[in-house]
Design an enzyme around this catalytic site. Structure first.
Site, PDB file in Angstrom:
ATOM      1  N   ASP A 147       0.876  -1.171   0.000  1.00 51.37           N
ATOM      2  CA  ASP A 147       0.000   0.000   0.000  1.00 51.37           C
ATOM      3  C   ASP A 147       0.915   1.222   0.000  1.00 51.37           C
ATOM      4  O   ASP A 147       1.540   1.546   1.013  1.00 51.37           O
ATOM      5  CB  ASP A 147      -0.894  -0.028   1.247  1.00 51.37           C
TER       6      ASP A 147
ATOM      7  N   LYS B 112      -6.349   9.919  -2.204  1.00 48.05           N
ATOM      8  CA  LYS B 112      -5.491  10.747  -1.364  1.00 48.05           C
ATOM      9  C   LYS B 112      -4.587  11.620  -2.241  1.00 48.05           C
ATOM     10  O   LYS B 112      -5.075  12.451  -2.968  1.00 48.05           O
ATOM     11  CB  LYS B 112      -4.719   9.854  -0.405  1.00 48.05           C
TER      12      LYS B 112
HETATM   13  C1  LIG Z   1      -7.694   5.797   2.560  1.00 44.42           C
HETATM   14  C2  LIG Z   1      -6.759   4.658   2.558  1.00 44.42           C
HETATM   15  C3  LIG Z   1      -7.139   3.415   2.024  1.00 44.42           C
HETATM   16  C4  LIG Z   1      -8.525   3.139   1.488  1.00 44.42           C
HETATM   17  O1  LIG Z   1      -8.792   3.845   0.342  1.00 44.42           O
HETATM   18  P1  LIG Z   1     -10.276   4.352  -0.100  1.00 44.42           P
HETATM   19  O2  LIG Z   1     -10.020   5.090  -1.349  1.00 44.42           O
HETATM   20  O3  LIG Z   1     -10.803   5.192   1.032  1.00 44.42           O
HETATM   21  O4  LIG Z   1     -11.110   3.126  -0.281  1.00 44.42           O
HETATM   22  C5  LIG Z   1      -6.189   2.408   2.005  1.00 44.42           C
HETATM   23  N1  LIG Z   1      -4.943   2.596   2.513  1.00 44.42           N
HETATM   24  C6  LIG Z   1      -4.556   3.777   3.034  1.00 44.42           C
HETATM   25  C7  LIG Z   1      -3.161   3.920   3.567  1.00 44.42           C
HETATM   26  C8  LIG Z   1      -5.444   4.842   3.085  1.00 44.42           C
HETATM   27  O5  LIG Z   1      -5.059   6.008   3.625  1.00 44.42           O
END
Ligand SMILES: *Cc1c(COP(=O)(O)O)cnc(C)c1O
Length: 353
Positions: free
Chosen positions: A167, A192
């Site tokens: 991630d 984000k």
């Molecule tokens: C927000 C977030 C997610 C999930 O993403 P969405 O677009 O809200 O489904 C996964 N990993 C991290 C580190 C995040 O900040």
């Protein structure tokens, strides 16, 4: 376009071919249905607006191909859907609350055998990798900002022939490119930093292996977790300025860290040395911490992160957040406003306790 630097690739990738009269931007393709015999068979199988976005993310992540999803969680779910029933997997015991909740649920159901480890403790991670099939790596973690020895851990997992997904939402490709370190998948909550304007929810998976791409494409098509064309267009528009925005936010964060560390009202500040997220604990109770978040006028008291606007929140206000996160921890997503305005706002808010 090979080998362009991220700052250039963010601007050039995913454009229509440069022929006389061609538009610079791919149009928003609002179509479910296509005449038979062409490249796209149906609106759930592909879409030109997705493809341009996907090409841009591929360039940023130094991958071979990308798949866009309706959200970061949809992308994560597609990855887990490829794992066989009961597969032993290793994951950080701290991380994004949604991924953690999903992994815990799958573990309880016996769908996966999840070994949760402290990702910052390489020795523990190495031990957990023995006999495991897959590694889910989030670094820095959300919201504890723990950092894993990425290259070392990925190297060990690959030596053991394990699949590795990272991630990369917090670090972004400007700080870390997991595929270059040997990971199979680099995942983003595009919501984000990549999209960056708090106006779209979207996710992505970037890979190098065409066979893995095909399996993930099948998962997206069959699970139906497809993005909207307009969202894809908005995210790509955001990516054009991602390097500029992210560097400005990161510079602000680096300038805030020493000021915050000296502030008598807070302690246990975490900042991994890069990125634009800072976590700290307020020397007060839950009500005092809430008061701080509610007292800001520039910074919005809100969840989510990575937008041009600064946001913060007390993470434990969410039932899903891990109990290992302190009740008075504030996660601050530093935006692109002027540093002096951000600091004035924080100072005033901290005087509310
Ligand atoms: C927000 C977030 C997610 C999930 O993403 P969405 O677009 O809200 O489904 C996964 N990993 C991290 C580190 C995040 O900040």
């Amino acid at each position: 376009m090979e080998n362009q630097r991220i700052e250039s690739a963010a601007i050039t990738a995913g454009r229509p071919a440069r022929t006389p009269g061609a538009p610079l931007n791919t149009a928003i393709s609002l179509n479910s249905t296509f005449a038979a015999g062409g490249a796209i068979g149906y609106g759930r199988f592909g879409n030109e607006s997705w493809h341009s976005l996907e090409d841009a993310i591929t360039a940023l992540e130094a991958g071979d191909s990308t798949l866009a999803f309706s959200s970061g969680m949809a992308a994560i779910s597609a990855v887990f859907s490829l794992l066989p029933h009961g597969a032993p997997i290793v994951a950080s015991d701290q991380g994004y609350s949604g991924s953690m909740a999903l992994l815990k649920k799958y573990h309880e159901q016996g769908r996966l055998e999840v070994r949760f480890v402290d990702i910052a403790n390489t020795k523990d991670v190495f031990e957990a990798l023995i006999g495991a099939a897959f590694l889910w790596l989030e670094s820095p973690t959300n919201p504890g900002l723990e950092v894993a020895e990425m290259a070392v851990i990925i190297g060990e997992a690959k030596k053991r022939n394990m699949g590795v997904a990272v991630d990369n939402t917090f670090a972004t490709p400007l700080n870390q490119r997991p595929l270059e370190m040997g990971a199979d998948i680099s995942m983003h909550s595009v919501t984000k930093y990549l999209a960056g304007h708090s106006d779209v929810v979207l996710g992505s998976l970037t890979v190098r292996d065409p066979a893995l791409h095909s399996r993930l494409l099948e998962a997206r098509t069959l699970l139906g977790a497809i993005p909207g064309p307009f969202e894809a267009w908005l995210a790509l528009r955001g990516i054009r300025t991602f390097p500029l925005r992210f560097k400005a936010a990161q510079e602000n964060a680096k300038a805030l860290v020493p000021k915050l560390k000296e502030h008598p009202a807070i302690h246990n500040l975490r900042y991994p040395g890069f990125g634009a997220i800072i976590s700290f604990e307020v020397k007060s109770d839950v009500a005092g911490t809430d008061r701080v978040c509610e007292s800001s006028t520039l910074i919005t008291n809100a969840t989510s992160l990575g937008g041009v606007e600064s946001t913060w929140e007390r993470r434990r206000r969410w039932a899903l957040e891990s109990e290992s996160v302190s009740e008075n921890l504030i996660r601050l997503s530093v935006g692109c406003e002027h540093i002096d305005d951000i600091w004035d706002d924080i100072s005033k808010a901290l005087s509310a306790i």
